[in-house]
Design a protein around this motif. Structure first.
Motif, PDB file in Angstrom:
ATOM      1  N   GLN A   7      38.049   3.684  12.797  1.00  0.00           N
ATOM      2  CA  GLN A   7      36.927   4.044  13.651  1.00  0.00           C
ATOM      3  C   GLN A   7      37.369   4.356  15.078  1.00  0.00           C
ATOM      4  OE1 GLN A   7      34.489   0.556  13.214  1.00  0.00           O
ATOM      5  NE2 GLN A   7      33.140   1.581  11.767  1.00  0.00           N
ATOM      6  N   LYS A  76      25.624   8.951  15.795  1.00  0.00           N
ATOM      7  CA  LYS A  76      25.799   9.118  14.356  1.00  0.00           C
ATOM      8  C   LYS A  76      24.525   9.685  13.724  1.00  0.00           C
ATOM      9  CE  LYS A  76      27.483   6.401  10.450  1.00  0.00           C
ATOM     10  NZ  LYS A  76      27.854   5.061   9.995  1.00  0.00           N
ATOM     11  N   LYS A  79      24.251  13.417  14.407  1.00  0.00           N
ATOM     12  CA  LYS A  79      25.189  14.187  13.592  1.00  0.00           C
ATOM     13  C   LYS A  79      24.661  14.359  12.179  1.00  0.00           C
ATOM     14  CE  LYS A  79      29.480  13.260  16.025  1.00  0.00           C
ATOM     15  NZ  LYS A  79      30.791  12.598  15.987  1.00  0.00           N
ATOM     16  N   LYS A  80      24.074  13.309  11.614  1.00  0.00           N
ATOM     17  CA  LYS A  80      23.495  13.403  10.280  1.00  0.00           C
ATOM     18  C   LYS A  80      22.353  14.406  10.262  1.00  0.00           C
ATOM     19  CE  LYS A  80      24.522   8.936   8.218  1.00  0.00           C
ATOM     20  NZ  LYS A  80      23.946   7.689   7.692  1.00  0.00           N
TER      21      LYS A  80
END
Length: 180
Positions: A7, A76, A79-80
């Motif tokens: 990560q 995140k 981005k999805k």
């Protein structure tokens, strides 16, 4: 806050990972100002926030006091959302006895959807005894493929699942800007 090795790639520097001596501190309830790193860290800690390096390319670097885990979660999430919007599928329903006029109307609708860079799914649901005439449904879907062949490519050819037959068409990326 510690992250696993996989990560740690492409992430922001936080708190004691920042190596600059002087930073421009911004954030909610903070007056934008240039601070020594120790003082900026203390201000962020007093507010129970993390100090995150936002722009390391300017002098002095820009750091923001924020909740880092919440920031990563929102990043995140966006981005999805972007990935989902790239090629969204719209469904157009037909029957094996759809008339030529109705088919041309639905083809025009499919062209508009394809122009907006979305997938189109043509589906035929067989009710009752109409399942006997699967070949008519396949013929209808192949007609749709033939009509739209110049502006699309077939992602999924005619496929039967239970009582439903369908195809999925993708827009040609080079044709999205041209008139359909």
């Amino acid at each position: 806050m510690r992250l696993k090795n996989n990560q740690s790639k492409n992430r922001y520097k936080i708190n004691y990972e920042i190596i600059a001596k002087v930073v421009r501190l911004v954030g909610k309830n903070i007056k934008p100002k240039i601070y020594p790193l120790e003082q900026a860290l203390k201000k962020a800690k007093d507010l129970k926030l993390d100090l995150v390096e936002i722009n390391p390319k300017v002098t002095p670097i820009v750091c923001k006091a924020m909740n880092y885990s919440k920031f990563l979660y929102n990043l995140k999430k966006t981005k999805k959302k972007d990935k989902k919007n790239i090629l969204f599928t719209k469904e157009i329903r037909l029957t094996s006895q759809t008339s030529i006029h109705d088919l041309s109307f639905k083809i025009d609708k499919a062209k508009k959807i394809l122009k907006s860079n979305k997938k189109v799914k043509f589906s035929i649901f067989f009710k009752g005894r109409s399942i006997i005439y699967k070949y008519l449904g396949k013929k209808m879907l192949l007609k749709c493929i033939k009509i739209l062949s110049k502006i699309t490519k077939v992602e999924i050819p005619p496929r039967m699942e239970e009582k439903k037959m369908f195809i999925v068409l993708l827009p040609h990326l080079k044709n999205t800007n041209e008139k359909l």
